[in-house]
Scaffold this active site. Structure first.
Site, PDB file in Angstrom:
ATOM      1  N   HIS A  33      49.085  40.508  38.871  1.00 11.93           N
ATOM      2  CA  HIS A  33      49.280  40.989  37.329  1.00 11.93           C
ATOM      3  C   HIS A  33      48.905  39.695  36.805  1.00 11.93           C
ATOM      4  O   HIS A  33      49.099  38.711  37.407  1.00 11.93           O
ATOM      5  CB  HIS A  33      50.677  41.234  36.763  1.00 11.93           C
ATOM      6  CG  HIS A  33      51.327  42.412  37.478  1.00 11.93           C
ATOM      7  ND1 HIS A  33      51.877  42.430  38.732  1.00 11.93           N
ATOM      8  CD2 HIS A  33      51.678  43.554  37.117  1.00 11.93           C
ATOM      9  CE1 HIS A  33      52.630  43.731  39.194  1.00 11.93           C
ATOM     10  NE2 HIS A  33      52.373  44.501  37.919  1.00 11.93           N
ATOM     11  N   ASP A  79      51.549  37.203  36.481  1.00  5.99           N
ATOM     12  CA  ASP A  79      51.904  36.680  37.772  1.00  5.99           C
ATOM     13  C   ASP A  79      51.312  35.268  38.056  1.00  5.99           C
ATOM     14  O   ASP A  79      51.928  34.321  38.855  1.00  5.99           O
ATOM     15  CB  ASP A  79      51.717  37.314  39.094  1.00  5.99           C
ATOM     16  CG  ASP A  79      51.977  38.898  39.087  1.00  5.99           C
ATOM     17  OD1 ASP A  79      52.926  39.187  38.393  1.00  5.99           O
ATOM     18  OD2 ASP A  79      51.332  39.685  39.729  1.00  5.99           O
TER      19      ASP A  79
HETATM   20  C1  XUL Z   1      56.462  48.785  39.541  1.00  4.56           C
HETATM   21  C2  XUL Z   1      55.281  48.678  40.373  1.00  4.56           C
HETATM   22  C3  XUL Z   1      54.303  47.700  39.850  1.00  4.56           C
HETATM   23  C4  XUL Z   1      52.865  48.261  39.859  1.00  4.56           C
HETATM   24  C5  XUL Z   1      51.762  47.262  39.115  1.00  4.56           C
HETATM   25  O1  XUL Z   1      57.315  49.626  40.288  1.00  4.56           O
HETATM   26  O2  XUL Z   1      55.253  49.180  41.447  1.00  4.56           O
HETATM   27  O3  XUL Z   1      54.421  46.625  40.328  1.00  4.56           O
HETATM   28  O4  XUL Z   1      52.681  48.351  41.151  1.00  4.56           O
HETATM   29  O5  XUL Z   1      52.105  47.191  37.917  1.00  4.56           O
END
Ligand code: XUL
Ligand code: CO
Length: 436
Positions: free
Chosen positions: A100, A103
């Site tokens: 992300h 992150d």
């Molecule tokens: C949350 C989840 C996230 C997504 C990406 O449950 O799975 O980490 O994979 O935003």
């Protein structure tokens, strides 16, 4: 230059199922070929940034338990984090990673800071990708952690939050494209509601549809070649999320004319939360032609939470692997370990144990599913079960000119009296267990 974070641990190698070495793969032989592809090509495994390098081990009752040299909101710390992250990807020998925006860099004091920080780390990642050969499976934007998103991102009652989310996705999509990402993921953790008493659902779903349509339009205009993926989840953090499960997402995509543009990233734990099995979600996506990628993990089925643990049961994964192989594989997608070590697992080596086990389990299940297919017994059982449909009279019932009254006339004329036949569930369960 090595950071020293993992000490003198050597790269993890495949040593075979009799190995006693906890820092070796026992099933994941990356170059082994089954059904025309190597295990690495089938699985396309990825390590995620968030659970390994961003989460600090806190829970709702306890403070962070992990001490990491990169825990600071500075760009210098972001580079140390990236150094260690790519060291871990290389040690594990995985071909992909995922992240992300939030992150990998601090937001800074303004959207301008955030944009500059992300652009800077993107260049840093470009060098790392060149150095290590590790590639990006997907990027995404975190539209759920910051308080501005507490009432939703695209579905927020405040149009300025919608705008902020759009700007963030544009930047994250640009970064993903620049890094040659194979996919871009949208997970709507806050796209839902806590109570209908303060929610205009019709309006919110329309906002979400417009938002996604703009993401698709920008993807094409900006030249991003990867696949867009929605990650369904029924709830947590919101009480009810709009992207509930694969079927719901498909209906949403169709409604906005996007079913050929967007696929799904199916997560094991999210399937459980929707009271489905993982194989149900995978098979549904495959049958609708929208199977994109997988977030591999498992939940603690007693707690009922999205606990994001590493996979540890190969037998349980076989039907999903079968569905994936039967549908022709994941294409651009892969197996992203959206999984975290427990908060008592505080040592660097614990991060390796988690991934070694998870990857071995996936490899074991894939090999078993491939043997199941190659043996042909399971397929023969299935095709025999539906064999009546090969009859021309049966086929005629599915033709566009068939009618209810026409069929009714035939049932009477031929005196049809269908006899129940065993579904053989236990027989087939026993058969599948023989391949573990
Ligand atoms: C949350 C989840 C996230 C997504 C990406 O449950 O799975 O980490 O994979 O935003
Ligand atoms: Co996920």
């Amino acid at each position: 230059m090595a950071t020293g974070f993992f000490g003198d641990i050597a790269p993890i190698r495949y040593e075979g199922s009799t190995s006693e070495n906890p820092l070796a793969y026992r099933h994941y032989d990356a170059t082994r070929v089954v059904m025309g592809k190597t295990l690495a090509e089938h699985l396309r495994p990825a390590v995620c940034y968030w659970h390994n390098f961003a989460w600090a081990g806190s829970d709702m009752f306890g403070l962070p338990t992990f001490e990491r040299p990169w825990f600071a909101e500075t760009m210098a710390a972001a580079r140390v984090k990236a150094d260690v992250a790519f060291e871990m990807f290389s040690l594990l020998g995985v071909p992909y990673f995922t992240f992300h925006d939030r992150d990998v860099v601090p937001e800074g004091a303004s959207f301008g800071d955030f944009t500059r920080n992300l652009a800077e780390i993107t260049e840093y990642f470009q060098d790392k990708i060149k150095e290590t050969g590790v590639k990006l499976l997907w990027g995404t934007a975190n539209l759920f952690s910051h308080p501005r998103y507490m009432s939703g991102a695209a579905t927020n009652p405040d149009p300025d939050v919608f705008a902020y989310a759009a700007a963030q996705v544009k930047n994250a999509l640009d970064a993903t494209a620049k890094l040659g990402g194979a996919n871009y993921v949208l997970w709507g953790g806050r796209e839902g509601y806590e109570t209908l008493l303060n929610t205009d659902m019709k309006r919110e779903i329309n906002q979400l549809g417009r938002f996604l349509s703009m993401v698709v339009e920008y993807k094409h205009r900006s030249g991003f070649k990867g696949t867009l993926l929605i990650e369904p989840k029924p709830q947590e953090p919101t009480k009810h999320q709009y992207d509930y499960d694969v079927s719901t997402v498909y209906g949403f995509l169709q409604r906005f004319g996007l079913e050929k543009e967007v696929k799904v990233n199916v997560e094991v734990g999210h399937a459980y939360l929707a009271k489905h099995s993982f194989e149900h979600e995978v098979a549904t996506a495959a049958s609708l032609g929208i199977l994109g990628s997988v977030d591999a993990n498992r939940n603690d089925l007693q707690s009922g939470w999205d606990t994001d643990q590493f996979p540890n049961n190969a037998a349980e994964l076989i039907p999903s692997m079968y569905a994936i192989l039967r549908s022709g594989g994941l294409g651009n997608g892969g197996f992203n370990f959206d999984a975290k070590v427990r908060r008592q697992s505080i040592d660097p080596v614990d991060l390796l144990y988690g991934h070694i086990g998870g990857l071995d389990i996936c490899a074991q299940a894939l090999l078993a599913a491939a043997r199941l297919i190659e043996d042909g017994k399971f397929d023969a059982f299935l095709s025999e079960r539906y064999s009546g449909w090969a009859n021309p009279k049966a086929q005629a019932m599915l033709a566009p000119d068939a009618t209810l009254d026409g069929i009714a006339a035939r049932v009477g004329a031929e005196g049809l009296d269908p006899k129940p036949r065993s579904g053989r569930q236990e027989w087939v369960e026993n058969l599948i267990n023989r391949y573990v």
